[in-house]
Design an enzyme around this catalytic site. Structure first.
Site, PDB file in Angstrom:
ATOM      1  N   ASP A   7      -7.369  -2.825  18.977  1.00 50.32           N
ATOM      2  CA  ASP A   7      -6.573  -2.234  20.050  1.00 50.32           C
ATOM      3  C   ASP A   7      -7.000  -2.880  21.363  1.00 50.32           C
ATOM      4  O   ASP A   7      -8.140  -3.352  21.492  1.00 50.32           O
ATOM      5  CB  ASP A   7      -6.793  -0.723  20.114  1.00 50.32           C
ATOM      6  CG  ASP A   7      -5.930  -0.065  21.174  1.00 50.32           C
ATOM      7  OD1 ASP A   7      -4.682  -0.124  21.050  1.00 50.32           O
ATOM      8  OD2 ASP A   7      -6.474   0.484  22.146  1.00 50.32           O
ATOM      9  N   GLU A   9      -6.703  -2.620  25.850  1.00 52.10           N
ATOM     10  CA  GLU A   9      -6.305  -1.933  27.080  1.00 52.10           C
ATOM     11  C   GLU A   9      -5.997  -3.003  28.114  1.00 52.10           C
ATOM     12  O   GLU A   9      -6.649  -4.067  28.136  1.00 52.10           O
ATOM     13  CB  GLU A   9      -7.396  -0.989  27.581  1.00 52.10           C
ATOM     14  CG  GLU A   9      -7.765   0.124  26.596  1.00 52.10           C
ATOM     15  CD  GLU A   9      -6.622   1.055  26.271  1.00 52.10           C
ATOM     16  OE1 GLU A   9      -5.676   1.159  27.086  1.00 52.10           O
ATOM     17  OE2 GLU A   9      -6.657   1.664  25.189  1.00 52.10           O
ATOM     18  N   HIS A  57      -6.444   4.535  30.845  1.00 48.54           N
ATOM     19  CA  HIS A  57      -7.699   4.140  30.185  1.00 48.54           C
ATOM     20  C   HIS A  57      -8.960   4.410  31.009  1.00 48.54           C
ATOM     21  O   HIS A  57     -10.064   4.291  30.482  1.00 48.54           O
ATOM     22  CB  HIS A  57      -7.664   2.672  29.767  1.00 48.54           C
ATOM     23  CG  HIS A  57      -7.242   1.706  30.833  1.00 48.54           C
ATOM     24  ND1 HIS A  57      -7.878   1.595  32.043  1.00 48.54           N
ATOM     25  CD2 HIS A  57      -6.225   0.796  30.846  1.00 48.54           C
ATOM     26  CE1 HIS A  57      -7.306   0.637  32.762  1.00 48.54           C
ATOM     27  NE2 HIS A  57      -6.276   0.158  32.058  1.00 48.54           N
ATOM     28  N   HIS A 150      -7.497   6.807  26.685  1.00 48.28           N
ATOM     29  CA  HIS A 150      -7.395   5.686  25.766  1.00 48.28           C
ATOM     30  C   HIS A 150      -8.650   4.820  25.905  1.00 48.28           C
ATOM     31  O   HIS A 150      -9.121   4.552  27.009  1.00 48.28           O
ATOM     32  CB  HIS A 150      -6.169   4.840  26.091  1.00 48.28           C
ATOM     33  CG  HIS A 150      -4.878   5.512  25.747  1.00 48.28           C
ATOM     34  ND1 HIS A 150      -3.793   4.823  25.252  1.00 48.28           N
ATOM     35  CD2 HIS A 150      -4.502   6.817  25.812  1.00 48.28           C
ATOM     36  CE1 HIS A 150      -2.803   5.667  25.039  1.00 48.28           C
ATOM     37  NE2 HIS A 150      -3.207   6.884  25.379  1.00 48.28           N
ATOM     38  N   ASP A 155      -9.776   3.968  19.863  1.00 50.62           N
ATOM     39  CA  ASP A 155      -8.423   3.958  19.306  1.00 50.62           C
ATOM     40  C   ASP A 155      -8.349   3.099  18.047  1.00 50.62           C
ATOM     41  O   ASP A 155      -7.607   3.423  17.107  1.00 50.62           O
ATOM     42  CB  ASP A 155      -7.425   3.457  20.349  1.00 50.62           C
ATOM     43  CG  ASP A 155      -7.139   4.505  21.418  1.00 50.62           C
ATOM     44  OD1 ASP A 155      -7.740   5.594  21.362  1.00 50.62           O
ATOM     45  OD2 ASP A 155      -6.319   4.233  22.319  1.00 50.62           O
TER      46      ASP A 155
END
Length: 233
Positions: A7, A9, A57, A150, A155
Site C-alpha cells: 500500500d 500513501e 494519513h 491510513h 493497511d
C-alpha cells in the site's frame, strides 16, 4: 508462491499533476501465509503536503522533511519486491505512483502484468457490495480497531488478511509446512517461526467458549423433550 501485498500513501491523487508517494508498506506472503517479512519506508516528497492528504494519513511536511528521497531507497525496495506478483487495493492507483517514482529516477517501471487488484477480486465475489478496505475488513471479521488513520504498512497488513479471505480462507496456505520458503532464508521447518511472530496490532486474550455446567444441564433437559427422536432408534 511468493506474493507481496503493498500500500502507498501520497500527497494527492495523480502523479501526473506533481503528486508524490510519501510512504510505502509491503507484506510478504508465501503460499498465501504472511511470513513476517515486511518493508516499510517514508519518503521526502520535496513538496508541500495538502491539508486533505495530511488529514487522511497524518504525515506532515515537517515529519517528512528529514526522510530519505525515493531515489535513495529504490534499490532496497525493488530487491524486496523481487519478481513476485504485487497485490494492492485499487491497485492501479498504487502502481501508478510506484511507477511514476521509478520513472523520475530513470528506473524501469514495474510490469503491469504483476498487478493483482483486490477491488477487482472483491467486485466479482460481492457484486453490488461496498468494496472499501474498511468494508471488507468488516465483512471478513478482520480487526481494524487500531486503524485511526491510513498507514501504508498497517493497511498492507490488513489487506493481506482480506486477500487471503477473498481467495477462500487460510486453509489454502497449509502446504507451507512441506515447502521451502524462497527469498527469506528460512528452511522447511520455518512454520513455527512464522506462526510465532507477533502481529503489529493489539493482542487480545482468547475468549472462553466451553459450555458451563448449567448450560449442559439445560441442554440435556431440552433433548429429553423430543418424542421418539431419530438418534435414539
Amino acid at each position: 508462491m511468493r506474493e507481496i501485498v503493498f500500500d502507498t500513501e501520497t500527497t494527492g491523487l495523480d502523479p501526473k499533476t506533481g503528486d508524490r508517494m510519501v510512504e510505502i508498506g509491503c507484506v510478504e506472503l508465501y503460499n498465501r501465509v504472511p511470513t513476517g517479512e515486511t518493508y516499510h519506508a517514508y519518503f521526502n516528497p520535496q513538496r508541500d503536503i495538502p491539508a486533505g492528504a495530511e488529514a487522511v494519513h497524518g504525515l506532515s511536511a515537517s515529519f517528512l522533511s528529514d526522510k530519505p528521497l525515493f531515489a535513495d531507497l529504490a534499490d532496497d525496495l525493488l530487491y524486496f519486491l523481487g519478481d513476485a506478483p504485487l497485490v494492492a487495493h485499487n491497485a492501479g492507483f498504487d502502481f501508478g505512483f510506484l511507477n511514476a517514482e521509478l520513472t523520475l529516477i530513470d528506473f524501469e517501471p514495474v510490469c503491469m502484468t504483476r498487478m493483482v487488484d483486490t477491488v477487482a477480486i472483491a467486485r466479482k465475489r460481492h457484486p453490488g457490495a461496498k468494496l472499501s478496505l474498511d468494508a471488507l475488513c468488516t465483512r471478513y471479521g478482520v480487526d481494524r480497531s487500531h486503524r485511526v488513520k491510513h498507514g501504508a504498512l498497517l493497511d498492507a497488513e490488513l489487506l493481506a488478511q482480506v486477500y487471503v479471505e477473498l481467495l477462500g480462507g487460510r486453509q489454502i496456505g497449509l502446504e507451507l509446512a512441506a515447502e521451502h520458503h524462497v527469498g527469506s532464508g528460512s528452511t522447511p521447518g520455518a512454520v513455527a517461526a512464522v506462526i510465532g511472530r507477533k502481529p503489529t496490532g493489539p493482542v487480545r486474550p482468547p475468549r472462553p467458549h466451553a459450555a458451563t455446567d448449567d448450560e449442559l444441564a439445560r441442554h440435556r433437559k431440552f433433548m429429553k423433550g423430543f418424542d421418539q427422536p431419530l438418534w435414539a432408534r
